[in-house]
Design an enzyme around this catalytic site. Structure first.
Site, short mmCIF file in Angstrom:
data_model
loop_
_atom_site.label_atom_id
_atom_site.label_comp_id
_atom_site.label_asym_id
_atom_site.label_seq_id
_atom_site.Cartn_x
_atom_site.Cartn_y
_atom_site.Cartn_z
N LYS A 17 21.81 45.56 40.46
CA LYS A 17 22.20 44.22 40.94
C LYS A 17 22.21 44.27 42.47
CE LYS A 17 26.26 41.20 40.44
NZ LYS A 17 25.61 40.11 39.73
N THR A 50 24.26 38.58 45.05
CA THR A 50 25.31 37.80 44.40
C THR A 50 25.24 36.39 44.93
OG1 THR A 50 27.67 37.70 43.86
CG2 THR A 50 27.12 38.48 46.07
N GLU A 72 19.85 39.95 39.84
CA GLU A 72 21.22 39.96 39.30
C GLU A 72 21.29 40.79 38.01
OE1 GLU A 72 24.19 38.54 39.96
OE2 GLU A 72 23.90 36.78 41.22
C1 LIG Z 1 36.28 35.05 42.74
C2 LIG Z 1 34.80 34.98 42.48
O1 LIG Z 1 34.17 33.95 42.62
N1 LIG Z 1 34.21 36.11 42.08
C3 LIG Z 1 32.92 36.34 41.73
C4 LIG Z 1 31.89 35.42 41.88
C5 LIG Z 1 30.63 35.80 41.48
N2 LIG Z 1 30.44 37.01 40.95
C6 LIG Z 1 29.12 37.41 40.50
C7 LIG Z 1 28.75 36.90 39.18
C8 LIG Z 1 27.24 36.85 39.26
O2 LIG Z 1 26.68 38.11 39.11
C9 LIG Z 1 27.01 36.48 40.66
C10 LIG Z 1 26.73 35.02 40.78
O3 LIG Z 1 27.80 34.26 41.11
O4 LIG Z 1 28.15 36.93 41.40
C11 LIG Z 1 31.46 37.91 40.82
O5 LIG Z 1 31.28 39.04 40.33
N3 LIG Z 1 32.68 37.55 41.21
#
Ligand SMILES: CC(=O)Nc1ccn([C@H]2C[C@H](O)[C@@H](CO)O2)c(=O)n1
Length: 105
Positions: free
Chosen positions: A21, A24, A74
């Site tokens: 990954k 994000t 991702e």
């Molecule tokens: C608090 C918060 O928003 N935490 C997050 C947001 C996104 N992610 C990850 C999930 C996906 O892989 C990507 C896309 O949003 O980012 C996360 O782990 N924690």
């Protein structure tokens, strides 16, 4: 002051540590990261540190522009990625794609 810390849901830890990954997608509240910035990474659930990453780029992207390349970065299918984002943020149009690589774990 910009934060030198980012959190991820615990279920993504293995993918980050293995290098599967490398991006994000976040909302405006996490658009402050800058290319070249070193960032400490912890789990969202328990705030446990598990690695440091270097930010490679931060780019605006619209939800409707997400494609198979983003999904691959991702380590998900495109429908999975869209579902994850909608589960976290609800209906959202504007996202930030934060690209990173592992520095230390
Ligand atoms: C608090 C918060 O928003 N935490 C997050 C947001 C996104 N992610 C990850 C999930 C996906 O892989 C990507 C896309 O949003 O980012 C996360 O782990 N924690």
């Amino acid at each position: 002051m910009t934060s030198n810390k980012i959190t991820f849901f615990q279920r993504f830890e293995k993918d980050i540590l293995s290098g599967a990954k490398t991006i994000t997608l976040r909302d405006d509240s996490e658009s402050h990261f800058k290319a070249g910035q070193g960032v400490s990474v912890s789990t969202y659930e328990t705030d446990r540190w598990f690695c440091d990453v270097m930010i490679d780029s931060v780019e605006r992207i619209k939800f409707d522009e997400l494609n198979l390349i983003h999904a691959e970065q991702e380590n998900m299918t495109l429908p999975e990625l869209k579902t994850v984002i909608t589960d976290i943020y609800g209906e959202i149009e504007n996202l930030w794609m934060i690209s990173f690589h592992l520095v230390r774990s």
